[in-house]
Design an enzyme around this catalytic site. Structure first.
Site, PDB file in Angstrom:
ATOM      1  N   ASN A 114       0.823  -1.259  -0.007  1.00 47.35           N
ATOM      2  CA  ASN A 114      -0.157  -0.207   0.033  1.00 47.35           C
ATOM      3  C   ASN A 114       0.774   1.404   0.180  1.00 47.35           C
ATOM      4  OD1 ASN A 114       0.963  -0.200   2.540  1.00 47.35           O
ATOM      5  ND2 ASN A 114      -1.079  -0.537   3.527  1.00 47.35           N
ATOM      6  N   ARG A 251       2.851   6.051  12.092  1.00 48.77           N
ATOM      7  CA  ARG A 251       2.223   5.554  13.195  1.00 48.77           C
ATOM      8  C   ARG A 251       1.953   6.656  14.353  1.00 48.77           C
ATOM      9  NH1 ARG A 251       0.620   2.373  10.483  1.00 48.77           N
ATOM     10  NH2 ARG A 251       1.188  -0.022  10.403  1.00 48.77           N
ATOM     11  N   GLN A 280      -5.803   2.546  18.255  1.00 51.64           N
ATOM     12  CA  GLN A 280      -6.762   2.491  17.127  1.00 51.64           C
ATOM     13  C   GLN A 280      -7.824   1.434  17.578  1.00 51.64           C
ATOM     14  OE1 GLN A 280      -4.275   4.312  13.525  1.00 51.64           O
ATOM     15  NE2 GLN A 280      -5.029   2.187  13.316  1.00 51.64           N
ATOM     16  N   HIS A 299      -7.698   6.039   9.967  1.00 53.48           N
ATOM     17  CA  HIS A 299      -6.814   5.172   9.481  1.00 53.48           C
ATOM     18  C   HIS A 299      -6.909   4.448   8.104  1.00 53.48           C
ATOM     19  CE1 HIS A 299      -2.949   2.383   9.924  1.00 53.48           C
ATOM     20  NE2 HIS A 299      -2.970   3.072   9.021  1.00 53.48           N
TER      21      HIS A 299
END
Ligand code: NAI
Length: 351
Positions: A114, A251, A280, A299
């Protein structure tokens, strides 16, 4: 073998769109493949109680950074059969790599799956902040028309200094995508690139504490390791240029929570964006949600539909190889044979 996947809830979106492979309902598109091989597949969204119930009988655990099951040393201790932990995506910091290594568990992620998706999101968020897009958009929705208010904080990106912290796959792709904007790009990475790479990317090396005060925009692309945990502390945030912007799609924990709120509310930083939080999902009262002048998203940058297809294919490849007793793709390995083997992470854990 029992394969346990912990994925984000898909709800109505997953019912409407079977291409949403990263959602629990669609199980990375691998249900037929695994059941056809006679394997037991369990898919969860509960990454606490139900995860803990299944851990003692699980052989292979598939996790995702977008909805991270925190695979702590305690959880690893409660999973005696666990042999393989896979990350559907990039970034395995939600797994205690040292504990996995000491138990001989293999950890792998879908390296590269990604990186374009994150680089595009990053460039979008840099422009969103520098051009002051969100306040101008909000005026439209609110029925207002105040050019001065929007223009007073809107800049051209051209000619600005952009700093990239972590010039790996994503950092380098951000640099390439910024080239047509005619910016000056500095980068910091503990491994300096070759002269040719620097030339091709149009970027110049600087040590982190030299880079910080020189940049109008800083974008973070290093993994979360013991070295980068809390790297942007109060000192570094306030050593950034007054009025600079910070983007973090790496992060959440790389930037310290309260010092960032202070840098934003005091007006020292003009903007913050990114899509990564800790923990998260971010709780509804996470202080970053209410900071002034941020342009954060949930996210999502690394889970575009194209990225989901690529990381689902990567997980299928890992499972296929592992179940057939063949070695995993070398580039995917983070922990193997009792050692942290990934160059990005072994800097942190291998010394
Ligand atoms: P990569 O391994 O290709 O690049 C990471 C770079 O960071 C390497 O060049 C490495 O030398 C450098 N680095 C490591 N420790 C460092 C330190 N202490 N200081 C400075 N540089 C350091 O990884 P890639 O694919 O570029 O991804 C980077 C990170 O981005 C991932 O680890 C992950 O945390 C995050 N990510 C976020 C996504 C999202 O959806 N927001 C999706 C994919 C990755």
């Amino acid at each position: 073998m029992k394969i346990l996947m912990v994925l984000y809830p898909g709800g109505a979106a997953a019912k409407e769109n079977p291409e949403l492979l990263g959602a629990a309902e669609n199980a990375l598109g691998l249900r037929g493949f695994l059941e056809g091989k006679g394997q037991e597949l369990v898919v969860l969204t509960d990454k606490e109680r139900e995860l803990d119930q299944h851990l003692p009988t699980t052989d292979i655990l598939v996790t995702t950074p977008f909805w991270p099951a925190y695979v702590t040393a305690e959880r690893i201790a409660r999973a005696p059969k666990l042999k393989l932990v896979l990350t559907a995506g990039v970034g395995s910091d939600h797994i205690d790599l040292a504990a996995a290594a000491s138990r001989g568990i293999t950890v792998a992620e879908v390296t590269g799956s990604n990186v374009v998706s994150v680089a595009e999101h990053t460039v979008m968020q840099i422009l969103t902040l520098v051009r002051n897009y969100l306040p101008a958009y909000r005026q439209v929705i609110e029925g207002r028309w105040d050019i001065a208010e929007a223009a007073a904080h809107s800049h051209d990106l051209e000619g600005k200094v952009v700093g990239i912290v972590g010039a790996g796959r994503i950092g380098q792709r951000v640099a390439l995508r910024l080239r047509p904007f005619d910016v000056h790009v500095l980068y910091y990475d503990y491994r300096r690139l070759t002269t040719v790479e620097e030339e091709v990317l149009g970027i110049r090396y600087a040590l982190l504490d030299d880079l910080i005060p020189r940049c109008d925009v800083i974008t973070i692309h290093s993994p979360l390791t013991p070295e980068t945990d809390g790297l942007f502390d109060r000192g570094r945030l306030f050593r950034m240029k007054k009025g600079a912007c910070l983007v973090n799609t790496a992060r959440g924990r790389i930037v310290q929570t309260e010092p960032l709120v202070e840098a934003m509310t005091s007006g020292h930083l003009a903007g913050y964006a990114g899509d990564v939080w800790y923990p998260q999902p971010a709780p509804p009262d996470h202080p970053w949600r209410k900071m002034p002048n941020h342009a954060m998203t949930v996210h999502v940058s690394g889970t575009s539909l194209e990225a989901q297809r690529r990381y689902a294919d990567g997980i299928r490849d890992c499972l296929d190889r592992f179940l057939a007793g063949r070695p995993l793709e070398r580039d995917y390995l983070i922990v193997e044979g009792g050692k942290v083997t990934s160059p990005s992470y072994s800097y942190a854990f291998g010394r």
